[in-house]
Write a protein that holds these residues in place. Structure first.
Motif, PDB file in Angstrom:
ATOM      1  N   THR A 159       0.815  -1.213   0.000  1.00  0.00           N
ATOM      2  CA  THR A 159       0.000   0.000   0.000  1.00  0.00           C
ATOM      3  C   THR A 159       0.849   1.263   0.000  1.00  0.00           C
ATOM      4  O   THR A 159       0.336   2.346  -0.277  1.00  0.00           O
ATOM      5  CB  THR A 159      -0.921   0.011   1.225  1.00  0.00           C
ATOM      6  N   GLY A 160       2.116   1.153   0.357  1.00  0.00           N
ATOM      7  CA  GLY A 160       2.982   2.327   0.392  1.00  0.00           C
ATOM      8  C   GLY A 160       2.848   3.142   1.661  1.00  0.00           C
ATOM      9  O   GLY A 160       3.333   4.280   1.709  1.00  0.00           O
ATOM     10  N   SER A 161       2.216   2.596   2.692  1.00  0.00           N
ATOM     11  CA  SER A 161       2.027   3.335   3.941  1.00  0.00           C
ATOM     12  C   SER A 161       3.343   3.417   4.703  1.00  0.00           C
ATOM     13  O   SER A 161       4.214   2.557   4.585  1.00  0.00           O
ATOM     14  CB  SER A 161       0.968   2.645   4.799  1.00  0.00           C
ATOM     15  N   ARG A 162       3.453   4.485   5.521  1.00  0.00           N
ATOM     16  CA  ARG A 162       4.629   4.679   6.361  1.00  0.00           C
ATOM     17  C   ARG A 162       4.173   5.139   7.746  1.00  0.00           C
ATOM     18  O   ARG A 162       3.082   5.682   7.904  1.00  0.00           O
ATOM     19  CB  ARG A 162       5.596   5.705   5.745  1.00  0.00           C
ATOM     20  N   ARG A 163       5.053   4.929   8.728  1.00  0.00           N
ATOM     21  CA  ARG A 163       4.752   5.296  10.101  1.00  0.00           C
ATOM     22  C   ARG A 163       6.003   5.835  10.763  1.00  0.00           C
ATOM     23  O   ARG A 163       7.120   5.497  10.368  1.00  0.00           O
ATOM     24  CB  ARG A 163       4.192   4.094  10.883  1.00  0.00           C
ATOM     25  N   LEU A 164       5.782   6.664  11.803  1.00  0.00           N
ATOM     26  CA  LEU A 164       6.875   7.271  12.554  1.00  0.00           C
ATOM     27  C   LEU A 164       6.854   6.697  13.964  1.00  0.00           C
ATOM     28  O   LEU A 164       5.878   6.883  14.701  1.00  0.00           O
ATOM     29  CB  LEU A 164       6.725   8.795  12.588  1.00  0.00           C
ATOM     30  N   PHE A 165       7.937   5.984  14.340  1.00  0.00           N
ATOM     31  CA  PHE A 165       8.002   5.309  15.630  1.00  0.00           C
ATOM     32  C   PHE A 165       9.000   6.019  16.532  1.00  0.00           C
ATOM     33  O   PHE A 165      10.008   6.575  16.075  1.00  0.00           O
ATOM     34  CB  PHE A 165       8.412   3.842  15.465  1.00  0.00           C
ATOM     35  N   LEU A 166       8.695   5.939  17.851  1.00  0.00           N
ATOM     36  CA  LEU A 166       9.529   6.560  18.871  1.00  0.00           C
ATOM     37  C   LEU A 166      10.103   5.465  19.769  1.00  0.00           C
ATOM     38  O   LEU A 166       9.356   4.664  20.342  1.00  0.00           O
ATOM     39  CB  LEU A 166       8.706   7.549  19.706  1.00  0.00           C
ATOM     40  N   PHE A 167      11.444   5.440  19.879  1.00  0.00           N
ATOM     41  CA  PHE A 167      12.136   4.494  20.746  1.00  0.00           C
ATOM     42  C   PHE A 167      12.883   5.270  21.819  1.00  0.00           C
ATOM     43  O   PHE A 167      13.255   6.433  21.626  1.00  0.00           O
ATOM     44  CB  PHE A 167      13.121   3.631  19.947  1.00  0.00           C
ATOM     45  N   SER A 168      13.131   4.599  22.936  1.00  0.00           N
ATOM     46  CA  SER A 168      13.833   5.211  24.053  1.00  0.00           C
ATOM     47  C   SER A 168      15.178   4.527  24.240  1.00  0.00           C
ATOM     48  O   SER A 168      15.255   3.297  24.347  1.00  0.00           O
ATOM     49  CB  SER A 168      13.005   5.093  25.334  1.00  0.00           C
ATOM     50  N   LYS A 169      16.251   5.333  24.276  1.00  0.00           N
ATOM     51  CA  LYS A 169      17.575   4.770  24.516  1.00  0.00           C
ATOM     52  C   LYS A 169      17.679   4.173  25.907  1.00  0.00           C
ATOM     53  O   LYS A 169      18.336   3.145  26.104  1.00  0.00           O
ATOM     54  CB  LYS A 169      18.638   5.855  24.344  1.00  0.00           C
ATOM     55  N   GLN A 170      17.036   4.822  26.868  1.00  0.00           N
ATOM     56  CA  GLN A 170      17.103   4.331  28.241  1.00  0.00           C
ATOM     57  C   GLN A 170      16.441   2.967  28.373  1.00  0.00           C
ATOM     58  O   GLN A 170      16.911   2.106  29.112  1.00  0.00           O
ATOM     59  CB  GLN A 170      16.441   5.336  29.183  1.00  0.00           C
ATOM     60  N   ALA A 171      15.349   2.765  27.619  1.00  0.00           N
ATOM     61  CA  ALA A 171      14.666   1.468  27.685  1.00  0.00           C
ATOM     62  C   ALA A 171      15.486   0.356  27.056  1.00  0.00           C
ATOM     63  O   ALA A 171      15.239  -0.824  27.319  1.00  0.00           O
ATOM     64  CB  ALA A 171      13.307   1.570  27.002  1.00  0.00           C
ATOM     65  N   LEU A 172      16.464   0.710  26.221  1.00  0.00           N
ATOM     66  CA  LEU A 172      17.288  -0.298  25.554  1.00  0.00           C
ATOM     67  C   LEU A 172      18.453  -0.762  26.410  1.00  0.00           C
ATOM     68  O   LEU A 172      19.108  -1.747  26.070  1.00  0.00           O
ATOM     69  CB  LEU A 172      17.823   0.259  24.227  1.00  0.00           C
ATOM     70  N   SER A 173      18.749  -0.051  27.495  1.00  0.00           N
ATOM     71  CA  SER A 173      19.880  -0.427  28.342  1.00  0.00           C
ATOM     72  C   SER A 173      19.511  -1.605  29.232  1.00  0.00           C
ATOM     73  O   SER A 173      18.339  -1.863  29.528  1.00  0.00           O
ATOM     74  CB  SER A 173      20.317   0.773  29.189  1.00  0.00           C
ATOM     75  N   ASP A 174      20.545  -2.323  29.683  1.00  0.00           N
ATOM     76  CA  ASP A 174      20.311  -3.482  30.541  1.00  0.00           C
ATOM     77  C   ASP A 174      19.802  -3.089  31.925  1.00  0.00           C
ATOM     78  O   ASP A 174      19.156  -3.889  32.611  1.00  0.00           O
ATOM     79  CB  ASP A 174      21.598  -4.295  30.671  1.00  0.00           C
ATOM     80  N   SER A 175      20.120  -1.863  32.350  1.00  0.00           N
ATOM     81  CA  SER A 175      19.708  -1.417  33.679  1.00  0.00           C
ATOM     82  C   SER A 175      18.317  -0.801  33.689  1.00  0.00           C
ATOM     83  O   SER A 175      17.875  -0.311  34.725  1.00  0.00           O
ATOM     84  CB  SER A 175      20.716  -0.389  34.209  1.00  0.00           C
ATOM     85  N   ALA A 176      17.634  -0.800  32.563  1.00  0.00           N
ATOM     86  CA  ALA A 176      16.300  -0.205  32.505  1.00  0.00           C
ATOM     87  C   ALA A 176      15.334  -1.047  33.326  1.00  0.00           C
ATOM     88  O   ALA A 176      15.378  -2.279  33.292  1.00  0.00           O
ATOM     89  CB  ALA A 176      15.829  -0.110  31.065  1.00  0.00           C
ATOM     90  N   PRO A 177      14.436  -0.402  34.075  1.00  0.00           N
ATOM     91  CA  PRO A 177      13.466  -1.165  34.882  1.00  0.00           C
ATOM     92  C   PRO A 177      12.424  -1.819  33.996  1.00  0.00           C
ATOM     93  O   PRO A 177      12.197  -1.421  32.847  1.00  0.00           O
ATOM     94  CB  PRO A 177      12.843  -0.091  35.787  1.00  0.00           C
TER      95      PRO A 177
END
Length: 836
Positions: free
Chosen positions: A147-165
């Protein structure tokens, strides 16, 4: 597009699936402004935005483009479960424009539906106002990238760390239904009062109050069903966003993975090629040094070395052996170190491949997507059904309350209906006894599904964090590996530069041959320049002498009769001599420093001469032996063309006078005569011609050796060897033919002798037995493979006997003769010896 009009885009949170609508003017739609609006959710320094597919970090120019905005609108329509595409052939662009038009006046909220807290804060977004709305809902995650659709996603660097709760558990509301304990106010008036006064009215009021309480409790169950359905639907939509966000992260990881794979393949090919070359060089250094020790230097070079106080006998003596060996040892160390680092890097690549089971992860992601789809189906089938049943039972309670109110009002106004009213109310009360328990049971089922959905999202958020950490760690490993490849590539380039010093030793033998050819060519050049200059000076001197003679003849002839005005006014220089041409050419100092290698090549261990038969002697034999005789003139390169032009400038003057006596007026008196031989000029010009040919010969020999790596003499030797082999084969063939001819002559003589000695020769025509001396009749039977007429013997048995065509001088109707020789052959394809 109007730059002042607000444009709305959605930013989808990857960890929670929450949608954050952002409305900005088109001229303020930048990544920095988007991050500023999202700072309340995730700090700006921890934000990672991915736009796709293909999923890349967006730029201001890309986010503002019309194609991107249209693709984002298509993504909005796909994510809205209440939007159904029209059945008409409407283009995607028209749908996007219409969908965007419905968003212009829609309220915009800074946050979406928060399902991670204990309370429901469902907010109406622009997504709920799609162009085409129906009570039907389409299945989620049912579209593809076509369909050619696109989306804009938001990621968190803090959530990617091993120490993230760990994420907070998802709690949908309402978890419990708070049933009212008191009914709403009664709509019945008792004698202008809401409170009954008589005992009869009080008894009727009890029934009405009971039904009103049941109605209020039923309404609480029905409202809770609607709220729970909406909460579950929003929760599933958020889980679908998380699924798409995970797809985006996996796609971005695949880009890193593919890039690493290509980089690894390219570097591996380069490294294996260079490593093999460098290994051969390092391992073959001793052999090269030994070969150089067996190549003697030219005697001229040995002499020059002794003149400089040094002793050099072989090509190895020109090499600083100890320094080269120390350098080779350092290169060997760096080579081993680089090989160790390469194996370590390849081991890290293998560990990355083995530790990352992409197929298993893809299967697990697909199962998670199927779980979300199953939950959506369960919600739409089970919860919607239960919600509708709750609504139906609420309608029954409402109708029962309306009926109770009607019965009570009739009894209040007509005392005679009181007894009948109690009977009717009692029967209605018994009929509605199971409604609230049924609604309570359905509410428990709804609660069970809601808990299941919330638990699924909690598990999905935990799994999402785990998968995002895996992806982040994989990307970090890939980046470290790519940095390692870059470092190894730089080290390999440096090693290639270091190995060039040792490569000089491997090329020294060929360079020595080229050196000898170069020196010979330079000496030929100097000789040619000197010869041309001498020829030019001799030619100019001869021309001046001829001019002096001509002027003397004029002055002593016709010039004697001219008046003084011709000498004094018209041409004052009429009686003067021609100017003396005495140019000062720069000396060929370079020739004094060039060694004279002579006409033959230096002796080398390979036995391949560098250059041979380069003669500079004067005479016709030198011209015939020149390589230029076998080279077309149009193939002569630029130096040859220059030499040819120089040679033309010293050509013979065909119009020179034949007289050998030139009368000079300079320093002479009376009739003195200066004698100059024209043959001397011709000799000098011929010598210059030979020098030019020798120079061209040297150039051609040098070019041939550069292109092929062999001296011209090698080709001459090869051609001579081929001629010798061909001559030997021809001699052997001639000897074989001569032997066969002698054998045939011998057999023929024996046949003739046998015929002469045979007194029993018969004159009859043979037809079954054919021997030498028998008479045979041959008849024409067409043409054989050689195109000649074939004659077959008159016979009755096999084999067929044909007459040799060598005995037929012209076409005959038949041939009758006595057999003098016969040979047995096998029929085949046809040849000169056997045309049948």
């Amino acid at each position: 597009m109007n730059s002042s009009a607000n444009l709305q885009i959605r930013v989808l949170a990857a960890s929670t699936g929450v949608c954050y609508p952002i409305s900005l003017p088109i001229n303020e739609l930048t990544i920095k402004n988007i991050q500023r609006h999202l700072a309340a959710v995730i700090p700006k320094e921890d934000q990672i935005l991915l736009l796709g597919p293909p999923y890349k970090v967006p730029k201001d120019l890309s986010i503002r483009s019309n194609d991107t905005l249209a693709a984002l609108r298509i993504g909005d329509m796909e994510d809205d479960p209440t939007y159904l595409e029209p059945t008409s052939n409407t283009t995607t662009q028209t749908l996007s424009e219409n969908y965007n038009a419905d968003h212009k006046n829609a309220p915009v909220s800074g946050t979406g539906t928060n399902t991670t807290s204990g309370t429901s804060t469902t907010t109406t977004t622009a997504m709920a106002m799609a162009m085409t709305k129906t009570n039907q809902r389409k299945a989620i995650l049912g579209t593809t990238e076509k369909t050619g659709s696109r989306r804009l996603f938001l990621f968190s660097k803090q959530a990617l760390s091993d120490s993230a709760p760990d994420p907070l558990p998802c709690a949908l509301s309402p978890l419990d239904v708070h049933l009212p304990t008191a009914p709403d106010p009664s709509p019945i008036m008792y004698n202008n009062s809401t409170e009954p006064s008589s005992p009869l009215h009080q008894a009727l009021s009890i029934y009405e109050r009971r039904f009103m309480l049941h109605l209020c409790q039923g309404r609480a169950y029905a409202d809770a069903a609607d709220l729970r359905l909406d909460s579950c639907r929003n929760c599933i939509l958020e889980q679908a966003v998380m699924v798409r966000a995970l797809r985006a992260a996996v796609s971005n990881l695949s880009d890193h993975w593919n890039n690493a794979t290509r980089t690894r393949a390219d570097f591996t090919a380069l490294y294996m090629e260079k490593s093999d070359e460098h290994g051969k060089i390092l391992n073959g250094l001793d052999g090269v040094l030994e070969d150089l020790s067996n190549i003697p230097l030219h005697k001229e070079l040995k002499t020059i070395a002794r003149m400089n106080g040094r002793v050099m006998e072989t090509l190895l003596d020109t090499v600083p052996v100890e320094r080269e060996k120390r350098w080779a040892a350092q290169c060997q160390t760096s080579y081993a170190r680089l090989q160790s680092l390469y194996e370590e890097l390849m081991g890290e690549f293998e560990n990355l491949i083995s530790s990352s089971n992409r197929e298993e992860e893809a299967r697990s992601d697909l199962e998670a997507e199927d779980l979300v789809k199953g939950l959506d189906k369960e919600v739409e089938e089970v919860m919607v059904g239960l919600r509708d049943e709750q609504a139906d039972m609420l309608d029954r309670l409402t109708n029962d309350h309306v009926g109770v109110v009607s019965v009570v009002l009739n009894a209040v106004h007509d005392e005679t209906r009181v007894q009948a009213a109690f009977t009717t109310l009692e029967s209605m009360s018994k009929a509605s006894t199971n409604i609230l328990p049924s609604m309570e049971a359905d509410d428990l089922k709804l609660k069970e599904v809601m808990v299941k959905v919330s638990g699924a999202k909690t598990a999905a958020m935990k799994r999402m964090n785990v998968r995002l950490r895996q992806i982040s760690q994989a990307q970090l490993k890939i980046q470290r590996l790519l940095k390692g490849v870059s470092g190894l590539r730089a080290a390999l380039v440096q090693q290639c530069d270091d190995m060039t010093h040792i490569e000089h030793l491997f090329e020294l033998t060929a360079a020595y041959r080229c050196f000898i050819s170069e020196i010979k060519r330079r000496r030929s050049y100097g000789d040619a320049v000197t010869a041309i200059s001498n020829a030019m000076f001799e030619r100019l001197a001869a021309m001046r002498n001829d001019e002096v003679k001509s002027r003397e003849q004029f002055l002593r002839g016709s010039g004697r009769h001219l008046m003084p005005s011709f000498y004094e006014m018209f041409v004052p220089t009429l009686a003067t001599q021609p100017p003396l041409f005495n140019p000062q050419l720069p000396a060929m100092v370079e020739l004094d420093s060039l060694p004279d290698f002579g006409d033959m090549d230096a002796s080398m261990s390979s036995g391949t001469p560098v250059q041979r038969n380069v003669s500079t002697s004067v005479g016709e034999a030198n011209v015939d032996s020149s390589l230029t005789e076998s080279v077309p003139r149009n193939e002569v390169d630029e130096p040859e063309a220059t030499s040819s032009m120089s040679r033309l400038s010293v050509g013979k003057n065909e119009s020179a006078p034949d007289s050998r006596l030139i009368v000079s007026a300079e320093g002479q008196s009376g009739h003195d005569i200066v004698v100059n031989s024209q043959n001397e000029v011709v000799k000098v010009e011929q010598e210059a011609e030979n020098k030019i040919l020798a120079y061209e010969n040297a150039i051609l020999r040098q070019k041939v050796e550069e292109l092929s790596g062999h001296s011209p003499q090698a080709y001459i030797d090869k051609a001579n060897e081929e001629d010798r082999v061909i001559k030997q084969e021809e001699d052997e063939k001639s000897t074989t033919i001569q032997q066969e001819l002698e054998t045939l002559k011998k057999e023929l003589e024996e046949a003739k002798t046998a015929l002469l000695n045979n007194d029993k020769l018969a004159d009859k025509i043979s037809h079954s037995s054919f021997q030498v001396g028998d008479v045979a009749l041959f008849m024409p039977t067409g043409k054989n493979a050689g195109g000649k007429k074939a004659y077959l013997a008159f016979h009755s048995n096999c084999p067929h006997r044909y007459l040799s065509t060598d005995n037929i001088e012209k076409s005959r109707d038949y041939v009758l003769g006595r057999i003098v020789y016969q040979d047995e052959l096998v029929a085949g394809g046809g040849s000169d010896q056997n045309p049948h």
